[in-house]
Design an enzyme around this catalytic site. Structure first.
Site, PDB file in Angstrom:
ATOM      1  N   ASP A   1      23.777 -33.614  -5.866  1.00  0.00           N
ATOM      2  CA  ASP A   1      24.898 -34.570  -5.742  1.00  0.00           C
ATOM      3  C   ASP A   1      26.245 -34.055  -6.257  1.00  0.00           C
ATOM      4  O   ASP A   1      27.019 -34.826  -6.859  1.00  0.00           O
ATOM      5  CB  ASP A   1      24.551 -35.879  -6.464  1.00  0.00           C
ATOM      6  CG  ASP A   1      23.374 -36.605  -5.831  1.00  0.00           C
ATOM      7  OD1 ASP A   1      22.767 -36.053  -4.902  1.00  0.00           O
ATOM      8  OD2 ASP A   1      23.054 -37.715  -6.279  1.00  0.00           O
TER       9      ASP A   1
ATOM     10  N   GLU B   1      23.983 -38.115  -2.479  1.00  0.00           N
ATOM     11  CA  GLU B   1      23.652 -39.539  -2.520  1.00  0.00           C
ATOM     12  C   GLU B   1      24.574 -40.273  -1.562  1.00  0.00           C
ATOM     13  O   GLU B   1      25.802 -40.112  -1.629  1.00  0.00           O
ATOM     14  CB  GLU B   1      23.817 -40.102  -3.946  1.00  0.00           C
ATOM     15  CG  GLU B   1      23.508 -41.609  -4.014  1.00  0.00           C
ATOM     16  CD  GLU B   1      23.647 -42.207  -5.407  1.00  0.00           C
ATOM     17  OE1 GLU B   1      23.851 -41.447  -6.367  1.00  0.00           O
ATOM     18  OE2 GLU B   1      23.550 -43.448  -5.517  1.00  0.00           O
TER      19      GLU B   1
ATOM     20  N   LYS C   1      20.104 -38.574   0.496  1.00  0.00           N
ATOM     21  CA  LYS C   1      19.190 -39.505  -0.183  1.00  0.00           C
ATOM     22  C   LYS C   1      19.890 -40.834  -0.459  1.00  0.00           C
ATOM     23  O   LYS C   1      21.040 -40.856  -0.902  1.00  0.00           O
ATOM     24  CB  LYS C   1      18.669 -38.870  -1.484  1.00  0.00           C
ATOM     25  CG  LYS C   1      19.743 -38.539  -2.507  1.00  0.00           C
ATOM     26  CD  LYS C   1      19.131 -37.772  -3.669  1.00  0.00           C
ATOM     27  CE  LYS C   1      20.107 -37.504  -4.780  1.00  0.00           C
ATOM     28  NZ  LYS C   1      20.602 -38.676  -5.479  1.00  0.00           N
TER      29      LYS C   1
ATOM     30  N   LYS D   1      18.618 -42.601  -6.298  1.00  0.00           N
ATOM     31  CA  LYS D   1      18.981 -41.666  -7.357  1.00  0.00           C
ATOM     32  C   LYS D   1      18.069 -40.450  -7.325  1.00  0.00           C
ATOM     33  O   LYS D   1      18.503 -39.316  -7.527  1.00  0.00           O
ATOM     34  CB  LYS D   1      18.906 -42.354  -8.735  1.00  0.00           C
ATOM     35  CG  LYS D   1      19.760 -43.620  -8.845  1.00  0.00           C
ATOM     36  CD  LYS D   1      21.211 -43.382  -8.469  1.00  0.00           C
ATOM     37  CE  LYS D   1      22.049 -44.645  -8.671  1.00  0.00           C
ATOM     38  NZ  LYS D   1      23.381 -44.521  -8.031  1.00  0.00           N
TER      39      LYS D   1
ATOM     40  N   VAL E   1      24.719 -33.446 -10.903  1.00  0.00           N
ATOM     41  CA  VAL E   1      25.194 -34.634 -11.611  1.00  0.00           C
ATOM     42  C   VAL E   1      24.471 -35.872 -11.115  1.00  0.00           C
ATOM     43  O   VAL E   1      24.053 -35.944  -9.978  1.00  0.00           O
ATOM     44  CB  VAL E   1      26.709 -34.793 -11.429  1.00  0.00           C
ATOM     45  CG1 VAL E   1      27.429 -33.567 -11.965  1.00  0.00           C
ATOM     46  CG2 VAL E   1      27.113 -35.027  -9.961  1.00  0.00           C
TER      47      VAL E   1
ATOM     48  N   CYS F   1      20.852 -39.097 -11.570  1.00  0.00           N
ATOM     49  CA  CYS F   1      20.165 -38.475 -10.429  1.00  0.00           C
ATOM     50  C   CYS F   1      19.378 -37.227 -10.819  1.00  0.00           C
ATOM     51  O   CYS F   1      18.335 -36.940 -10.220  1.00  0.00           O
ATOM     52  CB  CYS F   1      21.164 -38.185  -9.323  1.00  0.00           C
ATOM     53  SG  CYS F   1      21.789 -39.726  -8.587  1.00  0.00           S
TER      54      CYS F   1
ATOM     55  N   GLN G   1       8.357 -33.510 -26.486  1.00  0.00           N
ATOM     56  CA  GLN G   1       6.900 -33.616 -26.416  1.00  0.00           C
ATOM     57  C   GLN G   1       6.282 -32.462 -25.625  1.00  0.00           C
ATOM     58  O   GLN G   1       5.448 -32.665 -24.754  1.00  0.00           O
ATOM     59  CB  GLN G   1       6.492 -34.952 -25.805  1.00  0.00           C
ATOM     60  CG  GLN G   1       7.029 -36.161 -26.572  1.00  0.00           C
ATOM     61  CD  GLN G   1       6.529 -37.464 -25.994  1.00  0.00           C
ATOM     62  OE1 GLN G   1       5.354 -37.769 -26.117  1.00  0.00           O
ATOM     63  NE2 GLN G   1       7.427 -38.201 -25.370  1.00  0.00           N
TER      64      GLN G   1
HETATM   65  N1  TIU Z   1      24.297 -38.593  -8.562  1.00  0.00           N
HETATM   66  C1  TIU Z   1      24.257 -39.552  -9.456  1.00  0.00           C
HETATM   67  O1  TIU Z   1      23.935 -39.362 -10.614  1.00  0.00           O
HETATM   68  N2  TIU Z   1      24.684 -40.803  -9.045  1.00  0.00           N
HETATM   69  C2  TIU Z   1      25.134 -41.758  -9.886  1.00  0.00           C
HETATM   70  O2  TIU Z   1      25.302 -42.906  -9.496  1.00  0.00           O
HETATM   71  N3  TIU Z   1      25.428 -41.362 -11.160  1.00  0.00           N
HETATM   72  C3  TIU Z   1      25.994 -42.085 -12.150  1.00  0.00           C
HETATM   73  O3  TIU Z   1      26.098 -41.585 -13.244  1.00  0.00           O
HETATM   74  N4  TIU Z   1      26.432 -43.336 -11.892  1.00  0.00           N
END
Ligand code: TIU
Length: 238
Positions: free
Chosen positions: A33, A81, A138, A141, A166, A171, A211
């Protein structure tokens, strides 16, 4: 020269909670993303009040890693996304969550927000996919939910993922958890992943490696880049 061994095609990459045994022929780089709407000034992320600089620090490490990964001839997969232009795949709950005046599907500064085909939905130019590199669109998330990612990985004999992108706690974490339950080993690179919230980045990584590596491993791009030339080396007899 790094002294880490390559044995039986396996490269030991320094990581936490312990070394990640990279099998290059069975490992894909999954870049999650890295889209304009999340990373660029004026995009959806910034519109919601987020500090995009927290994500932009990941661009240069991802760019260097991607170049090295491509040079080694290994598989790269990108994700985005977003939703169909008719929003048929957008859950009503996701659309109204946040009670924002402007939400997914509405006109935003870079086209309709998180809609496929719109400028803001695209991957940032620094990391543009090359022809032949799969791009997974996609609606959720996680990168496995309602996508053909698992089929693509199975067809190519992939059992390990190096995950970047990110955001760390959303995600990236969701995808790593989905991958873990499907039997994939995941190494997340801390300098190539980012969150709008530094504390969530730290905790997102801590949750993965806790863990004994309950969801996977955490490492750095530098260690992977340094070791990638070994993928081209012939093994020497012990
Ligand atoms: N790619 C992803 O993490 N989408 C989000 O919506 N991230 C947020 O931190 N909101």
């Amino acid at each position: 020269m790094h002294s880490a061994p390559i044995r039986h095609g396996v490269i030991a990459v320094p990581a936490e909670p312990y070394e990640f045994l990279l099998q290059p022929a069975h490992c894909a780089l999954l870049i999650i993303d890295m889209q304009r709407d999340f990373l660029e000034a004026g995009g959806f992320g910034e519109m919601l009040g987020n500090d995009v600089s927290q994500l932009r620090r990941t661009i240069e490490p991802n760019r260097r890693l991607l170049a090295a990964w491509r040079a080694a001839g290994l598989l790269v997969i990108h994700t985005r996304e977003g939703h169909r232009p008719d929003l048929a795949d957008l859950p009503p709950a996701k659309k109204i969550r946040g009670r924002s005046a402007t939400c997914i599907g509405d006109a935003g500064p870079m086209g309709r927000i998180l809609v496929r085909g719109e400028p803001g939905h695209d991957i940032i130019p620094e990391l543009t996919p090359l022809p032949g590199e799969p791009v997974i669109d996609k609606p959720g998330k996680g990168a496995f939910f309602a996508t053909d990612l698992q089929a693509i990985l199975q067809h190519r004999g992939i059992t390990q993922l190096i995950a970047t992108g990110v955001t760390t706690e959303v995600c990236v974490n969701t995808t790593v958890r989905e991958a873990n339950d499907r039997g994939y080993d995941c190494l997340v690179l801390e300098d190539c992943a980012g969150s709008y919230f530094p504390q969530f980045h730290e905790m997102g990584l801590a949750m993965i490696k806790a863990q004994g590596g309950i969801f996977g491993w955490v490492g750095t791009s530098r260690d992977v880049i340094d070791l990638l030339p070994l993928t081209a080396m012939k093994e020497t007899a012990p």
